[in-house]
Design a protein around this motif. Structure first.
Motif, mmCIF file in Angstrom:
data_model
loop_
_atom_site.group_PDB
_atom_site.id
_atom_site.type_symbol
_atom_site.label_atom_id
_atom_site.label_comp_id
_atom_site.label_asym_id
_atom_site.label_seq_id
_atom_site.Cartn_x
_atom_site.Cartn_y
_atom_site.Cartn_z
ATOM 1 N N THR A 140 88.865 27.119 19.284
ATOM 2 C CA THR A 140 87.476 26.789 19.583
ATOM 3 C C THR A 140 86.707 28.066 19.903
ATOM 4 O OG1 THR A 140 88.041 24.610 20.466
ATOM 5 C CG2 THR A 140 85.926 25.534 21.124
ATOM 6 N N PHE A 141 85.537 28.209 19.293
ATOM 7 C CA PHE A 141 84.659 29.355 19.538
ATOM 8 C C PHE A 141 83.454 28.896 20.339
ATOM 9 C CE2 PHE A 141 80.839 31.728 18.348
ATOM 10 C CZ PHE A 141 81.224 33.033 18.634
ATOM 11 N N LEU A 204 84.888 26.297 30.447
ATOM 12 C CA LEU A 204 85.512 27.206 29.490
ATOM 13 C C LEU A 204 87.024 27.066 29.414
ATOM 14 C CD1 LEU A 204 83.450 30.403 30.424
ATOM 15 C CD2 LEU A 204 83.049 28.859 28.493
ATOM 16 N N ASP A 205 87.569 26.041 30.048
ATOM 17 C CA ASP A 205 89.030 25.917 30.125
ATOM 18 C C ASP A 205 89.674 25.561 28.791
ATOM 19 O OD1 ASP A 205 87.502 23.511 30.822
ATOM 20 O OD2 ASP A 205 89.445 22.514 30.841
ATOM 21 N N LYS A 206 88.884 25.081 27.808
ATOM 22 C CA LYS A 206 89.439 24.731 26.508
ATOM 23 C C LYS A 206 88.883 25.602 25.387
ATOM 24 C CE LYS A 206 90.264 19.909 27.805
ATOM 25 N NZ LYS A 206 89.999 18.479 27.493
ATOM 26 N N GLU A 229 88.252 30.464 34.693
ATOM 27 C CA GLU A 229 88.314 29.293 33.826
ATOM 28 C C GLU A 229 89.108 29.481 32.542
ATOM 29 O OE1 GLU A 229 84.500 27.505 33.163
ATOM 30 O OE2 GLU A 229 83.776 27.986 35.169
ATOM 31 N N LEU A 230 89.171 30.681 32.012
ATOM 32 C CA LEU A 230 89.826 30.870 30.719
ATOM 33 C C LEU A 230 91.348 30.791 30.857
ATOM 34 C CD1 LEU A 230 87.713 33.748 29.128
ATOM 35 C CD2 LEU A 230 87.701 31.307 28.517
ATOM 36 N N ARG A 231 91.979 30.256 29.834
ATOM 37 C CA ARG A 231 93.432 30.135 29.834
ATOM 38 C C ARG A 231 94.062 31.350 29.150
ATOM 39 N NH1 ARG A 231 93.445 24.975 25.685
ATOM 40 N NH2 ARG A 231 92.258 25.946 23.988
#
Length: 271
Positions: A140-141, A204-206, A229-231
């Motif tokens: 996902t962008f 933004l987690d996904k 939030e970022l993985r």
């Protein structure tokens, strides 16, 4: 009486040239010549063009250029309040050279290449045993502050992402991008979307790849949000301004592009 048409035509030509649309004016010159000839034949005996007051209407290309200029200026004006409140950045379109460099950097990122390789292996060939690991989820962008939407459409053309999303708080720019999607990009209806939303409230987690074009005053706080939030495995690409305390991948800053790989972009003690 003085005919004003030649002066109007000259001004149109200069304006069209500045807009890069002068070829459209030349396309209508033949029609204008034939119209002038017909008018001469229809004039009463003893009359000429100097006795007739005419007003040259604006060429359609000029009208279109003026309309686009009005939208751009209105969009820029409405982007100033977030800048003054240190909550966003002004509308700054990403030019082709910069975006080409950005996509090249993203494609060459070891983190992204590793995920793409895993997906390729997981796909397998007919008759091959199932892979030990499941295929990574489709990418996902996300463009935080998507402006006129050009990066979102470019992302859809990269054949890297299942979904490309643009978030923009400016209502004029959001409407413009959404309109472009409906009119100019029907082939990407299923893979692109736009939302009018404050970037600070976007989850933004996904998200796998995040593009930002912020000013330096907001970059530290934005970095805090991204870090929270970022993985792992996500990428962040920042134009012009770096994120304080983050370590860019090799070649960071080249072409005013900073590419960060999560969590390698942080010091060990700050993960």
């Amino acid at each position: 009486m003085v005919n004003q048409e030649p002066n109007a035509s000259r001004e149109e030509k200069e304006l069209l040239s500045a807009l890069g649309l002068d070829d459209l004016l030349s396309a209508s010159s033949t029609n204008r010549t034939s119209t002038s000839g017909s008018r001469q034949q229809s004039l009463p005996d003893g009359s000429d063009d100097d006795d007739v007051i005419t007003s040259a209407p604006l060429h359609p290309a000029v009208k279109a250029g003026l309309a686009l200029g009005l939208v751009a200026n209105l969009g820029l004006l409405l982007s100033l309040p977030p800048v003054l409140l240190r909550r966003g950045a002004p509308y700054l379109p990403t030019f082709a050279r910069s975006s080409d460099a950005m996509w090249e950097r993203i494609r060459s990122s070891p983190a992204l290449r590793s995920r793409l390789l895993k997906r390729k292996r997981a796909g397998g060939e007919a008759g091959e045993p199932a892979p030990a690991e499941p295929a990574p989820a489709p990418l996902t962008f996300c463009d935080l502050g998507s402006g006129d939407g050009r990066l979102v459409f470019q992302a859809a053309r990269q054949n890297l992402f299942a979904t490309s999303i643009g978030y923009e708080i400016n209502p004029v720019l959001h409407a413009f991008a959404a309109g472009r999607r409906l009119v100019q990009a029907p082939m990407y209806w299923n893979t692109t979307s736009f939302a009018m939303r404050d970037l600070w409230t976007v989850p933004l987690d996904k998200v796998d790849v995040v593009a930002v074009y912020g000013l330096q005053p907001i970059m530290k706080d934005l970095g805090t949000k991204l870090k929270a939030e970022l993985r792992p495995g996500s990428l962040v690409v920042s134009h012009v301004f770096s994120i304080p305390g983050w370590r860019a991948e090799k070649g960071g800053g080249q072409g005013n592009i900073f590419l960060y790989s999560v969590p390698d972009c942080w010091d060990q003690g700050s993960k």
